[in-house]
Enzyme design. Sequence first.
Site, PDB file in Angstrom:
ATOM      1  N   ASP A   1     -24.416 -16.901 -10.436  1.00  0.00           N
ATOM      2  CA  ASP A   1     -24.338 -15.628 -11.159  1.00  0.00           C
ATOM      3  C   ASP A   1     -23.325 -15.712 -12.291  1.00  0.00           C
ATOM      4  OD1 ASP A   1     -25.965 -14.970  -9.079  1.00  0.00           O
ATOM      5  OD2 ASP A   1     -24.619 -13.494  -8.181  1.00  0.00           O
ATOM      6  N   ALA A  51     -28.589  -4.309  -6.916  1.00  0.00           N
ATOM      7  CA  ALA A  51     -30.030  -4.493  -7.134  1.00  0.00           C
ATOM      8  C   ALA A  51     -30.383  -5.969  -7.262  1.00  0.00           C
ATOM      9  CB  ALA A  51     -30.476  -3.739  -8.383  1.00  0.00           C
ATOM     10  N   GLY A  52     -29.447  -6.839  -6.956  1.00  0.00           N
ATOM     11  CA  GLY A  52     -29.713  -8.260  -7.122  1.00  0.00           C
ATOM     12  C   GLY A  52     -29.606  -8.705  -8.563  1.00  0.00           C
ATOM     13  N   HIS A  67     -31.018 -19.164  -3.145  1.00  0.00           N
ATOM     14  CA  HIS A  67     -30.259 -19.775  -2.049  1.00  0.00           C
ATOM     15  C   HIS A  67     -30.178 -21.298  -2.191  1.00  0.00           C
ATOM     16  CE1 HIS A  67     -29.515 -16.247   0.623  1.00  0.00           C
ATOM     17  NE2 HIS A  67     -30.504 -15.762  -0.111  1.00  0.00           N
ATOM     18  N   TYR A 109     -26.735 -13.140   4.920  1.00  0.00           N
ATOM     19  CA  TYR A 109     -26.403 -14.148   3.910  1.00  0.00           C
ATOM     20  C   TYR A 109     -25.538 -15.253   4.524  1.00  0.00           C
ATOM     21  CZ  TYR A 109     -25.021 -15.940  -0.703  1.00  0.00           C
ATOM     22  OH  TYR A 109     -24.808 -16.730  -1.805  1.00  0.00           O
ATOM     23  N   SER A 125     -26.598  -8.804 -10.096  1.00  0.00           N
ATOM     24  CA  SER A 125     -25.236  -9.315 -10.213  1.00  0.00           C
ATOM     25  C   SER A 125     -24.316  -8.487 -11.100  1.00  0.00           C
ATOM     26  CB  SER A 125     -25.215 -10.782 -10.655  1.00  0.00           C
ATOM     27  OG  SER A 125     -24.050 -11.363 -10.113  1.00  0.00           O
ATOM     28  N   SER A 126     -24.163  -7.235 -10.716  1.00  0.00           N
ATOM     29  CA  SER A 126     -23.105  -6.441 -11.334  1.00  0.00           C
ATOM     30  C   SER A 126     -21.748  -7.058 -11.030  1.00  0.00           C
ATOM     31  CB  SER A 126     -23.157  -4.995 -10.832  1.00  0.00           C
ATOM     32  OG  SER A 126     -22.840  -4.917  -9.462  1.00  0.00           O
ATOM     33  N   SER A 172     -12.422   2.434 -13.458  1.00  0.00           N
ATOM     34  CA  SER A 172     -13.843   2.220 -13.737  1.00  0.00           C
ATOM     35  C   SER A 172     -14.580   3.546 -13.711  1.00  0.00           C
ATOM     36  CB  SER A 172     -14.435   1.278 -12.691  1.00  0.00           C
ATOM     37  OG  SER A 172     -15.846   1.253 -12.802  1.00  0.00           O
ATOM     38  N   ASP A 232     -28.089 -22.445  -4.732  1.00  0.00           N
ATOM     39  CA  ASP A 232     -26.809 -22.714  -5.426  1.00  0.00           C
ATOM     40  C   ASP A 232     -25.746 -23.249  -4.474  1.00  0.00           C
ATOM     41  OD1 ASP A 232     -26.417 -20.159  -4.263  1.00  0.00           O
ATOM     42  OD2 ASP A 232     -25.385 -19.334  -6.027  1.00  0.00           O
TER      43      ASP A 232
HETATM   44  P1  ADP Z   1     -24.646  -7.080  -7.125  1.00  0.00           P
HETATM   45  O1  ADP Z   1     -23.769  -8.123  -7.694  1.00  0.00           O
HETATM   46  O2  ADP Z   1     -25.976  -7.600  -6.667  1.00  0.00           O
HETATM   47  O3  ADP Z   1     -24.807  -5.886  -8.015  1.00  0.00           O
HETATM   48  P2  ADP Z   1     -22.546  -7.046  -5.175  1.00  0.00           P
HETATM   49  O4  ADP Z   1     -22.427  -6.435  -3.832  1.00  0.00           O
HETATM   50  O5  ADP Z   1     -22.383  -8.522  -5.304  1.00  0.00           O
HETATM   51  O6  ADP Z   1     -23.929  -6.554  -5.787  1.00  0.00           O
HETATM   52  O7  ADP Z   1     -21.458  -6.408  -6.139  1.00  0.00           O
HETATM   53  C1  ADP Z   1     -21.404  -5.000  -6.314  1.00  0.00           C
HETATM   54  C2  ADP Z   1     -19.972  -4.536  -6.234  1.00  0.00           C
HETATM   55  O8  ADP Z   1     -19.245  -4.977  -7.407  1.00  0.00           O
HETATM   56  C3  ADP Z   1     -19.836  -3.035  -6.245  1.00  0.00           C
HETATM   57  O9  ADP Z   1     -19.993  -2.496  -4.941  1.00  0.00           O
HETATM   58  C4  ADP Z   1     -18.415  -2.860  -6.769  1.00  0.00           C
HETATM   59  O10 ADP Z   1     -17.471  -3.083  -5.741  1.00  0.00           O
HETATM   60  C5  ADP Z   1     -18.294  -3.993  -7.783  1.00  0.00           C
HETATM   61  N1  ADP Z   1     -18.641  -3.540  -9.143  1.00  0.00           N
HETATM   62  C6  ADP Z   1     -19.690  -3.950  -9.892  1.00  0.00           C
HETATM   63  N2  ADP Z   1     -19.680  -3.351 -11.116  1.00  0.00           N
HETATM   64  C7  ADP Z   1     -18.621  -2.533 -11.133  1.00  0.00           C
HETATM   65  C8  ADP Z   1     -18.055  -1.638 -12.106  1.00  0.00           C
HETATM   66  N3  ADP Z   1     -18.610  -1.457 -13.304  1.00  0.00           N
HETATM   67  N4  ADP Z   1     -16.942  -0.978 -11.755  1.00  0.00           N
HETATM   68  C9  ADP Z   1     -16.372  -1.146 -10.556  1.00  0.00           C
HETATM   69  N5  ADP Z   1     -16.841  -1.980  -9.610  1.00  0.00           N
HETATM   70  C10 ADP Z   1     -17.954  -2.664  -9.877  1.00  0.00           C
HETATM   71 MG    MG Z   2     -23.147  -9.865  -6.654  1.00  0.00          MG
END
Ligand code: ADP
Ligand code: MG
Length: 397
Positions: free
Chosen positions: A187, A138-139, A40, A239, A141-142, A73, A42
């Site tokens: 991120d 999971a934190g 927190h 947040y 940063s997907s 996806s 950034d």
């Molecule tokens: P974090 O970044 O901590 O994983 P976020 O809530 O910031 O969590 O982002 C997660 C969201 O990003 C998912 O709910 C989805 O909408 C999107 N996302 C992430 N990876 C993918 C993927 N491989 N395909 C489609 N959507 C994705």
């Molecule tokens: Mg995220």
Amino acid sequence: MTVHAIDTAARARGLFAERFGAEPAGTWSAPGRANLIGEHTDYNDGFVLPFAIQHRTHVALGTRDDGVIRVVSTFDDSAVEVSLAELDALFPARRDEVVEWARYPLGVAWALLAASGQGAGSVVGVDLAFASDVPVGAGLSSSAAIEGATSSALAETWGLGLDRIALAQAGRTAENEAVGAPTGIMDQMASMLGRADAAIFLDCRTLDAVVVDLGFDAAGLELLVMDTGVSHSHATGGYGDRRASCELGAELLGVRALRDVTVADLPRAAELMDDVTFRRVRHVVTENQRVLDTVRTLREQGPAAIGDLLVASHASMRDDFEISVPELDTAVDAALRAGAVGARMTGGGFGGAAIALVAHADVQAVTDAVTAAFAASGFAAPTIFPVTPSAGAGRDG
Ligand code: ADP
Ligand code: MG
């Protein structure tokens, strides 16, 4: 490249072939990230020390000649197809019409066109198929991983001539405006700039980034992620409240951002604001100092000496910023009792994961202790796995 990563790239290509009936022109990928310290800070123009992890999101891309962008996806059955010329009308005003996950890649396309000054008519249409092994929510940063994979693929395909920092900024713009999550730029920078065996010391005001060697392996250490499985949402709730408190604190102190406040200013801050706002401010100010101290300690003494800073960071988030949850506290406490060098929650809070820095010899004991502590508290079993500081976004192979 690990076997894991090759599998995920192959899944992206397989999904492309299955859904679009053709072979892709190429695949690109970008990693998730773990934040060693600096939580927190950034969006307060402060300091962070994240590293890219081995889990990545891969995208297979093919071009098309009708000016359309289409995304699919493995994550979701929906396919979204929109004319590139329509992106400007969709974002941000009509973003609710787009299924949530697709706002990330479509938002990146929109932000890249705006940043490069290219009209939608001057770039080729694209099909994009995503596959990922980054745990979602999971934190780790997907979201930055899907943004970074998209921006790397599109910037190269469209010949935009943007550097990595510009691609990180496009990811942030997408997340803030197309998705509606008010997150900072950490991120995306970590995902873009990551290096094997190193962290990125980032000044979030200037975007100056310095590679800092971690040397975990050489010191006999591993970094474990302890995913609580408690889901969080950046777009709603706590947040945004924390950001608002930070802005209020900065305003009351007469500074542009809390970055401009030091530990020595805290007694004055306590006089100027209510207790809750003060504690939010104190977290950010002390956390910034802990990032600077961690960078210095890594350079002078190596990673085995940063444990106390990680523990202090967790206490500050639990007590002052109040973004921990019982599962995160349990994971951190159990890991430390079982011999971890240091441990803290990571990411935005209210769920997600904690990290623990652990000697190789203690990994099993820490894993068992955390798992047992969760069972004793009646929590669902955590998922515990090591993360390796890894390379940033780019074209695969
Ligand atoms: P974090 O970044 O901590 O994983 P976020 O809530 O910031 O969590 O982002 C997660 C969201 O990003 C998912 O709910 C989805 O909408 C999107 N996302 C992430 N990876 C993918 C993927 N491989 N395909 C489609 N959507 C994705
Ligand atoms: Mg995220």
